[in-house]
Design an enzyme around this catalytic site. Structure first.
Site, PDB file in Angstrom:
ATOM      1  N   ARG A 135       0.712  -1.102   0.100  1.00 13.85           N
ATOM      2  CA  ARG A 135       0.065   0.059   0.250  1.00 13.85           C
ATOM      3  C   ARG A 135       1.063   1.770   0.032  1.00 13.85           C
ATOM      4  O   ARG A 135       0.670   2.286  -0.866  1.00 13.85           O
ATOM      5  CB  ARG A 135      -0.845   0.230   0.995  1.00 13.85           C
ATOM      6  CG  ARG A 135       0.125  -0.209   2.396  1.00 13.85           C
ATOM      7  CD  ARG A 135      -1.304  -0.033   3.278  1.00 13.85           C
ATOM      8  NE  ARG A 135      -0.656  -0.395   4.739  1.00 13.85           N
ATOM      9  CZ  ARG A 135      -0.794   0.547   5.822  1.00 13.85           C
ATOM     10  NH1 ARG A 135      -1.772   1.569   6.092  1.00 13.85           N
ATOM     11  NH2 ARG A 135      -0.479   0.358   7.183  1.00 13.85           N
ATOM     12  N   SER A 189      -5.040   5.561   5.319  1.00 18.40           N
ATOM     13  CA  SER A 189      -4.719   4.327   5.353  1.00 18.40           C
ATOM     14  C   SER A 189      -4.249   3.598   4.146  1.00 18.40           C
ATOM     15  O   SER A 189      -3.084   3.153   3.975  1.00 18.40           O
ATOM     16  CB  SER A 189      -5.447   3.359   6.169  1.00 18.40           C
ATOM     17  OG  SER A 189      -6.033   3.764   6.967  1.00 18.40           O
ATOM     18  N   GLU A 237     -18.993   3.759   0.623  1.00 15.54           N
ATOM     19  CA  GLU A 237     -18.115   3.177  -0.856  1.00 15.54           C
ATOM     20  C   GLU A 237     -18.725   3.093  -2.085  1.00 15.54           C
ATOM     21  O   GLU A 237     -18.197   2.716  -3.438  1.00 15.54           O
ATOM     22  CB  GLU A 237     -17.633   1.300  -0.641  1.00 15.54           C
ATOM     23  CG  GLU A 237     -16.884   1.736   1.036  1.00 15.54           C
ATOM     24  CD  GLU A 237     -17.162   1.723   2.563  1.00 15.54           C
ATOM     25  OE1 GLU A 237     -18.557   1.596   2.387  1.00 15.54           O
ATOM     26  OE2 GLU A 237     -16.689   2.574   3.242  1.00 15.54           O
ATOM     27  N   PHE A 269     -14.329  -3.706   1.644  1.00  9.58           N
ATOM     28  CA  PHE A 269     -14.817  -3.144   1.058  1.00  9.58           C
ATOM     29  C   PHE A 269     -15.279  -2.449   0.103  1.00  9.58           C
ATOM     30  O   PHE A 269     -16.224  -2.000  -0.651  1.00  9.58           O
ATOM     31  CB  PHE A 269     -15.013  -1.723   1.784  1.00  9.58           C
ATOM     32  CG  PHE A 269     -14.668  -2.396   3.851  1.00  9.58           C
ATOM     33  CD1 PHE A 269     -15.866  -3.091   4.224  1.00  9.58           C
ATOM     34  CD2 PHE A 269     -13.766  -1.158   4.654  1.00  9.58           C
ATOM     35  CE1 PHE A 269     -15.912  -3.010   5.723  1.00  9.58           C
ATOM     36  CE2 PHE A 269     -13.675  -2.008   5.968  1.00  9.58           C
ATOM     37  CZ  PHE A 269     -15.103  -2.398   6.760  1.00  9.58           C
ATOM     38  N   HIS A 286      -5.441  -3.418   2.431  1.00 11.79           N
ATOM     39  CA  HIS A 286      -6.093  -4.106   3.622  1.00 11.79           C
ATOM     40  C   HIS A 286      -6.327  -5.230   2.939  1.00 11.79           C
ATOM     41  O   HIS A 286      -7.794  -5.889   3.748  1.00 11.79           O
ATOM     42  CB  HIS A 286      -6.812  -3.417   4.487  1.00 11.79           C
ATOM     43  CG  HIS A 286      -5.756  -2.098   4.684  1.00 11.79           C
ATOM     44  ND1 HIS A 286      -5.425  -1.602   4.605  1.00 11.79           N
ATOM     45  CD2 HIS A 286      -6.014  -2.036   6.562  1.00 11.79           C
ATOM     46  CE1 HIS A 286      -4.976  -0.201   5.747  1.00 11.79           C
ATOM     47  NE2 HIS A 286      -4.756  -0.962   6.711  1.00 11.79           N
ATOM     48  N   ASP A 313      -7.582  -6.542  13.214  1.00  6.83           N
ATOM     49  CA  ASP A 313      -9.128  -6.405  13.071  1.00  6.83           C
ATOM     50  C   ASP A 313     -10.042  -7.706  13.010  1.00  6.83           C
ATOM     51  O   ASP A 313     -10.851  -6.886  13.739  1.00  6.83           O
ATOM     52  CB  ASP A 313      -8.684  -6.043  11.882  1.00  6.83           C
ATOM     53  CG  ASP A 313      -8.974  -3.934  12.303  1.00  6.83           C
ATOM     54  OD1 ASP A 313      -8.909  -3.301  12.663  1.00  6.83           O
ATOM     55  OD2 ASP A 313      -9.060  -2.963  11.175  1.00  6.83           O
ATOM     56  N   ARG A 361      -2.131  -4.288   3.801  1.00  5.07           N
ATOM     57  CA  ARG A 361      -1.759  -3.265   5.030  1.00  5.07           C
ATOM     58  C   ARG A 361      -0.058  -3.703   5.608  1.00  5.07           C
ATOM     59  O   ARG A 361       0.773  -2.636   5.807  1.00  5.07           O
ATOM     60  CB  ARG A 361      -2.473  -3.345   6.099  1.00  5.07           C
ATOM     61  CG  ARG A 361      -2.005  -2.682   6.912  1.00  5.07           C
ATOM     62  CD  ARG A 361      -3.182  -2.998   8.738  1.00  5.07           C
ATOM     63  NE  ARG A 361      -2.745  -2.254   9.637  1.00  5.07           N
ATOM     64  CZ  ARG A 361      -1.883  -2.897  10.651  1.00  5.07           C
ATOM     65  NH1 ARG A 361      -1.283  -4.537   9.919  1.00  5.07           N
ATOM     66  NH2 ARG A 361      -1.231  -2.304  11.879  1.00  5.07           N
TER      67      ARG A 361
END
Lengths: 296, 311
Positions: free
Chosen positions: B7, B34, B55, B80, B106, B114, B164
């Site tokens: 990322r 992020s 989204e 998402f 991610h 998470d 991530r």
């Protein structure tokens, strides 16, 4: 950027909207399936958009970057788009009888990869306003201090039950997209019945006002009111504008009017003939009104 | 050696592209810090579009921006940014064949603490099945830069799978990558290990362990899952006669499935698929989760050993 006799007189637009109604019923009858109710309810709106000069659009130059755009978010009303394309000369009338058939450019829902003039493919409800907002944002930046092309989007009333519509409404207000004009075809019917009995969409105007939009409420079958509202919405410079166009589903065919059952059903041969006979009367009447007006 | 997360290449590469005169923009949904698209927004505010936690709107605003002539990259997290918006990607981006690049971050279980709600292991499957979509899975920072550049330079929809967690460097530069081109990172004649993303490093370490046991592994970084580099994969399978796939993704519908489809039709070859076994993720550190779901180098080596033993 206009061609032919656009902008047309109010009487001529009304006449051509009825020609479009004739084609809508005729093509859906031929196809044996389709959505007459919401196509007929929006015929005056779509006719006025393209024929009154509200849209800066040259059908012979459908890729002109300065053109105004129209996105049919309620994609199931594809026949109304094809019908206005006949009026604009984008397609020949004979082609309407290929609707929904194998290898046709006239897909059941508008397909931009098959038919020039369709800005983007639609059919899954709730997406058109987001697409229109993104396009309006891009065009607005490109225009700088100049006047950006306007993006028009036509939504169904039931379509506003889609949560994404309100995501787009918030985004458009946040960015004050003054070159975005949405129109809701408020015929108060969806497949399963009256909107208020399914999941209420009222009060339509107040909802959009609460989301920061400038709202115009009109009779969606008055060409004059549609023309004036489109012009005012386009000129409105503080942010996005919405036209709540009160309509009658199936408008123009007595037995289809205000009947949810005609949302997505084609008339059989007998009903097709009966509907076309009714619309022929409307065409003749509006034609004589147009000619009387021309003679003045 | 230790490297950066894939990322980390995102915002940086978009800035480079802007400075090279490429008409890229990013649309993000309240996760721009992020995903790193915020870097683009900071450097070039007119190239960045914030939609908030919305989204669906993100994908279709990107579609609209593409219609205005821009090359639109989308953000959010993979769960998402692909799963929640499958219909927007299908019916607008792919059906209209728009210049939208789906590049959420991610992905996979390496999201870590998470937990399962945020660990997307079905995204390759979802994106691979869409007509007009191409799917690139970079394995490190440099290949992520390459994937973003490829997507920006080729017209139409792309899915780029970004992660991530920091991953070891696999490539010294972002040069030499192409759509439909895999990279043979290590040659060997006993077994082929085809990996993508974070599993490329696991595969390389598995190959080291296997070498110590006298098993010569050929390690391939698939990179382009769709289109798949059939030529490279078939040639290697023909040579070794045993194929292990490894991905930080469900065994259903991802790289393993793509390779199995290819081999079943063209060159039936004994195979084992390393991936998440039809389950959701869970909280933990990436290393713990790679062991827990048996997608680490040890698991790859075990599978390879079994395949070689059964020849």
């Amino acid at each position: 950027m206009q061609v032919g006799n656009v902008p047309m007189s109010l009487e001529e637009i009304a006449y051509r909207a009825n020609l479009m109604r004739y084609d809508i019923v005729d093509m859906i009858g031929e196809a044996g399936s389709g959505h007459p109710g919401g196509s007929l309810s929006s015929a005056d709106i779509v006719a006025t958009l393209y024929l009154s000069g509200a849209m800066d659009y040259d059908p012979t130059d459908p890729q002109n970057p300065a053109r105004d755009r129209f996105i049919l978010s309620k994609g199931h009303a594809a026949p109304v788009l094809y019908a206005v394309f006949v009026q604009l000369g984008i397609i020949e009338r004979d082609e309407i009888f290929t609707l929904r058939k194998l290898h046709s450019r006239l897909q059941g829902h508008p397909d931009c990869k098959k038919l020039p003039g369709v800005e983007v493919s639609t059919g899954s409800l709730g997406q058109g306003l987001s697409i229109a907002a993104g396009l309006a944002a891009g065009l607005s930046i490109d225009a700088g201090e100049g006047k950006a092309p306007t993006v028009f989007a036509l939504l169904g009333d039931g379509e506003t039950q889609e949560g994404q519509v309100w995501e787009a409404a918030m985004f458009a207000n946040q960015r004050k997209l003054s070159n975005l004009v949405a129109i809701v075809d408020y015929n108060d019917l969806q497949i399963d019945g009256h909107c208020e009995d399914v999941v209420g969409v009222a009060p339509m105007a107040q909802r959009w006002e609460a989301f920061g939009w400038k709202v115009f409420e009109i009779d969606g079958h008055s060409v004059e009111q549609i023309r004036d509202a489109l012009a005012q919405a386009k000129e409105y410079s503080e942010g996005p504008a919405l036209i709540v166009a009160k309509t009658v589903k199936g408008k123009g065919v007595s037995f289809m009017e205000d009947q949810a059952g005609w949302h997505g059903k084609a008339p059989d041969a007998e009903k097709r003939a009966a509907a076309l006979a009714e619309i022929e009367q409307l065409v003749a009447q509006s034609k004589s009104e147009m000619e009387a007006c021309n003679g003045r | 050696m230790a490297g950066k997360a894939t990322r980390a290449a995102y915002g940086e590469t978009l800035i480079e592209l802007v400075e090279e005169g490429v008409n890229v923009v990013a649309v993000d949904a309240d996760l721009s810090g992020s995903t790193t698209t915020a870097k683009l927004g900071k450097a070039y505010p007119e190239r960045f579009f914030q939609v908030g936690i919305a989204e669906q709107n993100m994908i279709d605003v990107a579609a609209g921006l593409a219609l205005s002539g821009r090359i639109a990259f989308t953000g959010s997290f993979a769960v998402f940014g692909t799963g929640r918006v499958y219909d927007q990607i299908r019916n607008t981006v792919c059906y209209s064949q728009l210049n939208v690049k789906i590049a959420p971050t991610h992905s996979g279980v390496s999201v870590g603490a998470d937990g399962g709600s945020h660990q997307m292991v079905e995204d390759i499957s979802l994106m691979r099945t869409l007509p007009n979509m191409r799917v690139l899975v970079p394995s490190d920072y440099n290949s992520a830069k390459a994937a973003i550049r490829i997507a920006a330079s080729a017209d139409g929809p792309f899915y780029i799978r970004l992660g991530r967690a920091s991953v070891p460097e696999v490539y010294e530069s972002p040069e030499g990558f192409e759509v439909g081109k895999a990279h043979v990172l290590r040659e060997g004649g006993d077994v082929t290990i085809i990996a993508c993303g974070s599993e490329v490093d696991e595969a390389m370490r598995a190959a080291e362990a296997l070498a110590a046991k006298g098993i010569a592994s050929e390690v391939i970084d698939a990179f382009s899952i769709k289109p798949l580099d059939a030529q490279t994969i078939l040639a290697s399978a023909r040579k070794t006669g045993a194929v292990v796939t490894a991905e930080e993704h469900s065994i259903y519908g991802g790289l393993g499935s793509a390779v199995a489809e290819l081999l079943a039709e063209r060159l039936p070859t004994p195979m084992k698929r390393i991936g998440v076994q039809d389950t959701f993720g869970t909280s933990g550190t990436p290393a713990e989760l790679f062991a827990e779901f048996e997608i680490d180098a040890e698991a790859i080596a075990r599978a390879a050993e079994m395949l070689v033993a059964s020849k």
